[in-house]
Design an enzyme around this catalytic site. Structure first.
Site, PDB file in Angstrom:
ATOM      1  N   ARG A 164       0.923  -1.110  -0.027  1.00  0.00           N
ATOM      2  CA  ARG A 164       0.083   0.079   0.263  1.00  0.00           C
ATOM      3  C   ARG A 164       0.779   1.215   0.114  1.00  0.00           C
ATOM      4  NH1 ARG A 164      -5.572   1.022   1.793  1.00  0.00           N
ATOM      5  NH2 ARG A 164      -5.623   3.059   2.797  1.00  0.00           N
ATOM      6  N   HIS A 170      -6.777   1.261  -7.187  1.00  0.00           N
ATOM      7  CA  HIS A 170      -7.258   0.511  -5.680  1.00  0.00           C
ATOM      8  C   HIS A 170      -8.100  -0.693  -6.341  1.00  0.00           C
ATOM      9  CE1 HIS A 170      -7.617  -0.419  -1.832  1.00  0.00           C
ATOM     10  NE2 HIS A 170      -8.587   0.651  -1.352  1.00  0.00           N
ATOM     11  N   GLN A 196     -10.244  -2.939  -3.913  1.00  0.00           N
ATOM     12  CA  GLN A 196     -11.645  -2.450  -3.533  1.00  0.00           C
ATOM     13  C   GLN A 196     -12.410  -2.631  -4.371  1.00  0.00           C
ATOM     14  OE1 GLN A 196     -12.340  -0.437  -0.455  1.00  0.00           O
ATOM     15  NE2 GLN A 196     -14.393  -1.128  -1.299  1.00  0.00           N
ATOM     16  N   ASP A 216     -16.118   8.776  -2.897  1.00  0.00           N
ATOM     17  CA  ASP A 216     -15.183   8.698  -2.075  1.00  0.00           C
ATOM     18  C   ASP A 216     -14.892   9.983  -1.630  1.00  0.00           C
ATOM     19  OD1 ASP A 216     -12.908   7.757  -0.914  1.00  0.00           O
ATOM     20  OD2 ASP A 216     -11.456   7.768  -2.586  1.00  0.00           O
ATOM     21  N   CYS A 272     -16.195   3.571  -0.403  1.00  0.00           N
ATOM     22  CA  CYS A 272     -15.084   2.793  -0.027  1.00  0.00           C
ATOM     23  C   CYS A 272     -14.533   3.091   1.455  1.00  0.00           C
ATOM     24  CB  CYS A 272     -14.011   2.925  -1.077  1.00  0.00           C
ATOM     25  SG  CYS A 272     -13.246   4.478  -0.978  1.00  0.00           S
ATOM     26  N   ARG A 285     -14.393  -6.743   1.319  1.00  0.00           N
ATOM     27  CA  ARG A 285     -12.699  -6.657   1.103  1.00  0.00           C
ATOM     28  C   ARG A 285     -12.109  -8.065   1.717  1.00  0.00           C
ATOM     29  NH1 ARG A 285     -10.045  -1.847   1.111  1.00  0.00           N
ATOM     30  NH2 ARG A 285      -8.340  -3.091   0.644  1.00  0.00           N
TER      31      ARG A 285
END
Length: 306
Positions: free
Chosen positions: A104, A131, A134, A219, A259, A287
């Site tokens: 990450r 991402h 996700q 988001d 998310c 997830r």
């Protein structure tokens, strides 16, 4: 055989992606029924975090343990990565000791360079560009609630960020139409738009994006690393708040996704996560299941004694 990596949704075929999310649903069912399933016993996942995390850390660590393996958390403070050891050297050494690596990070090039020098699968746990994990969870959530997303319309409201870029890749791989509503100058990356062709449409008015949509997603307006732009973004993005009234313009069976973490009162109205159309909590839980399916797909099962 060289390792399979998952840096982007484009690293798998559409068929593989669908099979991974269908497998995520099966693994979720096994967990809900309390069935022990440990195909990755004695496998070890290294997790490199250059950005803070709640869901990514929990889902990969818990997922690996549930699959019978172990996960090791590595922050730049704890490793030579933070002290300037070349990424390629880190990748060579770490991949000789681990069975997979999740990263990450900020620059996407860190992932590509690490993967180029790794003998084990490398997974993108988030970069400034993409991402993809996700999106596996988002696609699993839609499939669970509404069936196939193929041919449907998805609205993305807000910043053309890494999540938005991954939604563009998802539109290509899962075959849906994507409308993106964002302020001028905050469009997603041109290279992603070019790949998507006519599948993706940019609009300025959120109402134009949401009308008739089957899925509405957003988001935060200010991502990690952009904190100095917060005040400017709050003013610019104010018309892009997703509210219950905005959702009313979508299809009658529309779902809302975020998310997380969410800033209530900013990109969403204070009550939106409590709306029956919101599936953000299922999305967050998925997830875990989608990434377990991904780990099972990428990491060979442990050795058996002769």
């Amino acid at each position: 055989m060289s390792a399979r990596h998952f840096l982007s949704l484009m690293d798998c075929t559409p068929e593989e992606l669908v099979s991974v999310i269908r497998r995520g649903i099966e693994l979720k069912d096994l967990r809900n029924r309390g069935v022990l399933f440990e195909p990755l016993k004695n496998r070890v996942l290294g997790m490199i975090f250059e950005k803070s995390s709640t869901r990514t850390r929990l889902s990969f660590e818990a997922g690996m343990i549930q699959l019978g393996g172990q996960a090791i958390f590595l922050s730049p403070r704890d490793t030579q990565l933070g002290r300037g050891e070349p990424i390629s050297d880190c990748a060579i050494v770490m991949s000789r000791m681990l069975d997979a690596v999740m990263i990450r990070t900020f620059a996407h090039s860190i992932l590509t360079e690490f993967a180029a020098n790794s003998r084990v699968p490398v997974i993108n746990g988030l970069s400034d560009d993409l991402h993809p994990c996700q999106l596996l969870a988002d696609m699993q959530t839609f499939l669970e609630h509404r069936g196939s997303i193929q041919g449907k319309t998805v609205a993305w409201i807000g910043d053309g960020n890494n999540m938005c870029n991954s939604y563009i890749e998802a539109a290509i791989q899962f075959d849906f139409h994507l409308r993106i509503a964002c302020p001028e100058g905050y469009e997603p990356s041109a290279e992603f738009l070019a790949k998507a062709d006519a599948r993706v449409q940019i609009v300025r008015d959120p109402k134009d994006a949401v009308v008739g949509a089957h899925l509405v997603s957003t988001d935060v307006w200010t991502s990690m690393g952009q904190e100095d732009e917060t005040a400017k973004r709050l003013a610019l993005f104010a018309p892009y708040q997703v509210t219950r009234e905005l959702l009313d313009l979508a299809a009658p069976d529309a779902l809302f996704m975020h998310c997380l973490p969410a800033h209530r009162g900013e990109e969403i109205s204070l009550d939106l996560l409590d709306d029956p159309r919101s599936v953000a909590w299922d999305q967050a839980e998925n997830r875990l299941h989608a990434q377990k399916a991904l780990l099972e797909f990428l990491v060979p099962p442990a050795y058996h004694h002769a």
